[in-house]
Design an enzyme around this catalytic site. Structure first.
Site: not given
Ligand code: AMP
Length: 542
Positions: A440, A332, A445, A187
Site C-alpha cells: 500500500k 478451504e 495498491w 490451514t
C-alpha cells in the site's frame, strides 16, 4: 414431484470399489522410505485397504473418530485414505514440516485416536508423544523388520504390515450419509492457531468429478500421474481420488522431491502428468537445464498453490514441451477453484498474449462460483482491471471451520478468500495478491505478484519475492528480494532498470536486495511474513 432415480450416497469408498472392479490391473508405484520401489495393482490396493479397515475396527476406531497420518506420498498412505474414510472415520493428514507446537495443537484439537507415521519421521513422532496430554496409538507404516525401536515411545509402536497381515480381507464398506466427514486438513495460518477444514464424502466425490474434467486437471486412464504435491497438502489436490475414479496409473515419490530424484522417477516410470507448487518445478528445471536433459514422457503439469511465474510457464512449454495447467485453490476449497485452460478463441492469440492469459489463475470449474467485491461488499465488474476481494461458493467450499467460532468464514453464502483478484470478460481470474501481502503505497495498491513475475523474466534471476518496506513518505514501497542464478553478475541497478516499460513507473521496486535463499513454508510457498519480519527495519527514504 419426486424423481424416480436410485438413491446412492456419494462416498469415498465408492471410488475404491470402482477402481477395483473396473481398473483392477492398473498399477501404483511407490518409492518407499525403506529405500526400495514398491509396485502393486489397484486390486491389491483395494484388498489391503479392506484389511486395514478391519484392523482399524480392531483398534477400536469408530465412525467419526479422527485418525492422523504423518507421512509422505506412498501406497500405504493411499490405503489409509480409503480405509479410514471408507469405514466412516476421518482421515487427518498432518504436515511433518510444520512446527512441533502446531502439530501438537492439531492432534489435540482434532482428538486423533491413532497416528500413522513414516519411519523416517520417528524423531518428530517422539517429540509429539512427549507433549501429548492424552495417549494415542502409534502405528509405524512399515513391516516388522523396519519398525523403529524407540526408547522415547515406550507405549509400543504398532506395525502397519502386522495389522494388515492379521486382518481379514472381507469388509463391507458401510453406507451412510454422504454429508458425513471424510477428511480433515488444517490451514497452516500464519497468525493465530491453525484452523481445521472438514471435508465431507459428498464434497470430496463432487470435487473429484470436477478435478478430472478435460478443462480442469484433464486426467484419464491413459495417464501416469506423479503427485508431487504432498498427500498432507489438501489431499494432494484430490489426485488420489481422481486416480481411482478414472483408473490412472499412480507414481508416488516418497520424501524425495529434489530435482534429480524427481527427474529420474519421471523418466523411469514414464510419467505423463504431475502436480506441484512452483518451487518444486524450479528445482526440477534447474536440474534438467544444468544436466541438459529432456522429458521423454511428461506432457503436462499442474502448477498451483502460489502464482506460477510466466517465465516458468514459457520454459516448460517452449523448451521442454510440457503444457502448464496453472490452477488456483485453497485448503478451504478442497482445493480446486480455477484452472487456466484456454478457451478456443484464445488459441489464435500471439504467444505473448497467450502466456499472459496462462499466467492468470484461470476460470472457475463447474461447482465453484466466484465474484470480486469492494470494501463494502459491492460486486465489482469483470473488466480485467478492477480488483477486489475474491469470494467463492460451491458444494466443496468451506462453510465453517472445525470446532470454529460460532460465525464461520461464510459471508452471506460466500466464502471470503483473503485473496485480491481481478476477473476479465472471459472469466479468467488473476490473483494480484494475498490481501496481507499487497503493497500500500500512498493510497495506491501495488501487486507484489506482478513485480515477482517481471523479475522472474530476467535471465539471471533464479527466484524473487517482493514485499512492502516502510517508506518515510509513501508508507510502503516495493522491496525486491532476489536469488541470482549461479555465476550471475547482475547488479541491483540492472535489475531495477529491467522493470522500465514493463510496469507502471510508480510500481517499480525502490530497491533490490540479493539473498542466498528465499525462506519457504511447510508447503513450499514463500514465507512473506518472515521476510517482512527480517526487513522490518529496512527504511526506504529516496
Ligand atoms: P493453501 O490453503 O495453503 O493451499 O493456500 C491457499 C492460498 O494460496 C490462496 O488463498 C492463494 O493466496 C494462494 N494460491 C494458491 N494457488 C495460487 C495461484 N495459482 N496463484 C497465486 N496464489 C495462489
Amino acid at each position: 414431484m419426486k424423481a424416480l432415480m436410485m438413491q446412492q450416497p456419494l462416498l469415498v469408498s465408492s471410488l475404491l470399489t470402482h477402481a477395483e472392479r473396473h481398473h483392477g490391473e492398473q498399477e501404483i508405484v511407490s518409492k518407499r522410505v525403506e529405500g526400495d520401489v514398491h509396485r502393486y495393482r489397484f486390486r491389491d490396493f483395494a484388498q489391503r485397504a479392506r484389511q486395514m479397515a478391519n484392523a482399524l475396527a480392531e483398534l477400536g476406531v469408530l465412525r467419526g473418530d479422527r485418525v492422523g497420518t504423518l507421512a509422505w506420498n506412498g501406497y500405504r498412505h493411499m490405503e489409509l485414505y480409503y480405509a479410514v474414510s471408507g469405514s466412516g472415520a476421518v482421515l487427518h493428514t498432518l504436515n511433518p514440516r510444520l512446527h512441533l507446537d502446531q502439530l501438537v495443537y492439531m492432534i489435540e484439537h482434532a482428538e486423533d485416536r491413532v497416528l500413522f507415521f513414516d519411519i523416517d519421521l520417528l524423531p518428530i513422532v517422539e517429540a509429539i508423544a512427549a507433549r501429548l496430554a492424552s495417549p494415542i496409538i502409534f502405528v509405524a507404516m512399515t513391516d516388522r523388520a523396519h519398525v523403529p525401536t524407540s526408547i522415547a515411545l515406550t507405549a509400543a509402536v504398532l506395525c502397519y504390515e502386522d495389522l494388515i497381515g492379521t486382518s481379514d480381507d472381507h469388509f463391507e464398506w458401510p453406507q451412510f450419509d454422504e454429508n458425513a466427514a471424510s477428511s480433515l486438513c488444517y490451514t497452516s495460518g500464519t497468525t493465530g492457531n491453525p484452523k481445521g477444514v472438514l471435508y465431507s464424502h459428498r464434497s470430496t466425490v463432487l470435487h473429484t468429478f470436477a478435478a478430472a474434467l478435460p478443462d480442469a486437471l484433464n486426467c484419464s486412464a491413459w495417464d501416469t500421474i506423479l503427485p508431487v504435491v504432498p498427500m498432507f497438502h489438501v489431499n494432494a489436490w484430490g489426485l488420489p481420488y481422481v486416480a481411482c475414479m478414472i483408473g490412472a496409473r499412480l507414481v508416488f515419490p516418497g520424501p524425495w522431491l529434489k530435482g534429480d530424484a524427481l527427474y529420474e522417477l519421471i523418466e523411469a516410470e514414464r510419467v505423463t502428468m504431475s502436480a506441484g507448487v512452483p518451487t518444486v518445478w524450479q528445482g526440477l528445471l534447474a536440474h534438467v537445464n544444468d544436466q541438459q536433459l529432456s522429458f521423454s514422457s511428461m506432457r503436462r503439469t499442474v502448477i498451483g498453490g502460489a502464482a506460477c511465474p510466466p517465465a516458468m510457464i514459457a520454459e516448460l512449454q517452449e523448451v521442454h514441451c510440457v503444457d502448464v495447467i496453472h490452477a488456483w485453490g485453497m485448503t478451504e476449497l478442497s482445493p480446486l477453484g480455477t484452472v487456466g485452460s484456454l478457451k478456443p478463441h484464445q488459441v489464435s492469440m500471439s504467444p505473448e498474449e497467450r502466456l499472459a492469459v496462462q499466467a492468470r489463475q484461470g476460470r472457475a470449474v463447474f461447482g465453484v462460483d466466484m465474484k470480486i467485491v469492494d470494501a463494502d461488499g459491492e460486486e465489482m465488474p469483470w473488466d480485467g482491471i478492477t480488483t477486489g476481494e475474491l469470494m467463492v461458493r460451491g458444494p466443496w467450499v468451506i462453510d465453517m471451520y472445525f470446532r470454529g467460532a460460532e460465525a464461520g468464514p461464510n459471508r452471506d453464502g460466500w466464502f471470503p478468500t483473503g485473496d485480491i483478484a481481478r476477473i476479465d470478460a472471459d472469466g479468467f481470474m488473476q490473483i494480484t495478491d494475498r490481501a496481507k501481502d499487497v503493497i500500500k503505497s500512498g493510497g495506491e495498491w501495488i501487486s507484489s505478484i506482478e513485480i515477482e513475475h517481471v523479475a522472474s523474466l530476467h535471465p539471471e534471476v533464479a527466484s524473487a519475492a517482493c514485499i512492502a518496506a516502510r517508506h518515510h513518505k509513501w508508507d510502503e514501497r516495493p522491496l525486491l528480494l532476489v536469488v541470482k542464478k549461479p555465476g550471475s553478475t547482475a547488479t541491483a541497478d540492472e535489475l531495477l532498470a529491467f522493470f522500465d516499460g514493463k510496469v507502471a513507473r510508480w510500481c517499480k521496486p525502490d530497491a533490490v536486495v540479493f539473498m542466498d535463499a528465499i525462506p519457504l513454508g511447510a508447503t513450499g510457498k514463500v514465507l512473506k511474513n518472515k521476510l517482512r519480519e527480517q526487513f522490518r527495519d529496512y527504511l526506504l527514504t529516496a
